[in-house]
Scaffold this active site. Structure first.
Site, PDB file in Angstrom:
ATOM      1  N   LYS A  36      37.944  50.375  60.719  1.00 57.66           N
ATOM      2  CA  LYS A  36      36.403  50.540  60.823  1.00 57.66           C
ATOM      3  C   LYS A  36      35.960  51.894  60.107  1.00 57.66           C
ATOM      4  CE  LYS A  36      36.749  54.268  63.592  1.00 57.66           C
ATOM      5  NZ  LYS A  36      36.047  55.743  63.350  1.00 57.66           N
ATOM      6  N   ASP A  68      37.830  54.025  70.958  1.00 60.47           N
ATOM      7  CA  ASP A  68      37.319  53.387  69.891  1.00 60.47           C
ATOM      8  C   ASP A  68      38.017  51.934  70.260  1.00 60.47           C
ATOM      9  OD1 ASP A  68      37.756  55.185  66.741  1.00 60.47           O
ATOM     10  OD2 ASP A  68      35.890  54.552  68.216  1.00 60.47           O
TER      11      ASP A  68
END
Ligand code: SUD
Ligand code: ADP
Length: 285
Positions: free
Chosen positions: A9, A132
């Site tokens: 990401k 996350d």
């Protein structure tokens, strides 16, 4: 045999809005999955073994091991597994590599061991693994809030090529904790920029480059004095705008045109710098 991909990401926008009483920080961030991905292969086995092809990678430090332990504790299962990771995402880089591996591990063990846990239950366990981790059950483009575990899927950011530079900087364990701890009150903001970024995405409007804010910029320059040199090398390689991903140290630029991105990545490699060429990725099915 079960094979799962674990995408990386980048943070298109990241604001830290304050320190929480539990020691974490409240954040608002636009997180974007990309197709640079690790691969995890799961096979039945009597005992649990986890390995990776990356030098320096240690199973006992990875969230993949922690994911197995958490599922065994939660469900009482005593099944084993052989898990082999192909690591492509640089570790401790701001690209969420180990967090993504942890999410893929929860999915993989759930299926291999027939645990029958729902996506929502897996995301809840993922939030305990790391702030996350829940994003990797969503993928695509999402607004992350809370400490990063509260996700709202967004309309996809326009498909783009992503050039990533992983600067050759010394990164110790606990890098993320250290960067958060080094933030000062003047670094905090109210999250309105990220909300505006999300609104523009939802209405299909272009997002001006100055909205690609990352609260960690100042702290990263403080922690890594050489940081500015690598950003400059990225600009010299042809990038007009260079952004920091998460708590870093990786830097990225976005391009509509493949040949431009490819040339910049090649220029960085010619300078002996580690670069990756990836594409923004859509929501996970
Ligand atoms: C900074 C971000 C931005 O996307 O990404 P990375 O740069 O790590 O990729 C994330 O917030 C990283 O999330 P993650 O790496 O999962 O953090 P965690 O393991 O939950 O927490 C590691 C440590 O970072 C600090 N932490 C993390 C998240 C948060 N919202 N506030 C914090 O203060 C805490 O000290 C915590 O002990
Ligand atoms: N040598 C290592 N082998 C396996 N995992 C590691 C190693 N060093 C750190 N980790 C794990 O990686 C995670 C942080 O790295 P990662 O998620 O890849 O980067 P970032 O959080 O910067 O995006 C932590 O969960 C940490 O336990």
């Amino acid at each position: 045999m079960l094979k799962l991909l674990a995408p990386a990401k980048i943070n298109l926008c990241l604001e830290v809005t304050g320190r929480r009483s539990d020691g974490y920080h409240e954040i608002k961030s636009i997180i974007q999955a990309i197709d640079l991905a690790d691969e995890l292969v799961f096979e039945p086995a009597d005992t649990l073994s986890i390995s990776a092809d990356a030098p320096g990678w240690r199973a006992e430090r990875s969230l993949v091991s922690k994911a197995a332990r958490m599922l065994q504790e939660r469900t009482g299962t005593s099944f084993g597994a052989r898990v082999r990771l192909t690591k492509r995402i640089p570790l401790v880089s701001g690209l969420g590599g180990d967090s993504s591996d942890g999410a893929a591990a929860l999915k993989g063990f759930n299926r291999l061991w027939h645990l029958g846990l729902s996506e929502a239950e897996l995301m809840e366990i993922g939030a305990a693994l790391g702030s996350d981790v829940p994003f990797f059950f969503c993928g695509g483009t999402a607004l992350a809030e809370g400490r990063g575990e509260l996700l709202a899927p967004l309309r996809p950011y326009p498909g783009s090529w992503v050039v990533i530079l992983m600067p050759p900087l010394r990164v110790e364990g606990g890098k993320t904790a250290r960067l958060y701890a080094s933030l000062r009150p003047e670094d905090f903001s109210d999250g309105s920029l990220t909300e505006e970024f999300a609104r523009l995405l939802m209405e299909g409007s272009a997002v001006p480059p100055e909205m690609f804010h990352n609260t960690f910029e100042r702290a990263a320059f403080e922690l890594w004095p050489d940081f500015g040199r690598y950003r400059w090398r990225f600009i010299e390689a042809g990038a007009t705008r260079v952004f920091l991903s998460g708590a870093g140290p990786s830097l990225f630029s976005l391009h509509a045109d493949y040949s431009e991105a490819e040339r910049i990545a090649a220029n960085l490699e010619e300078q002996g710098l580690k670069s990756f060429l990836a594409r923004t990725a859509g929501h996970l099915e």
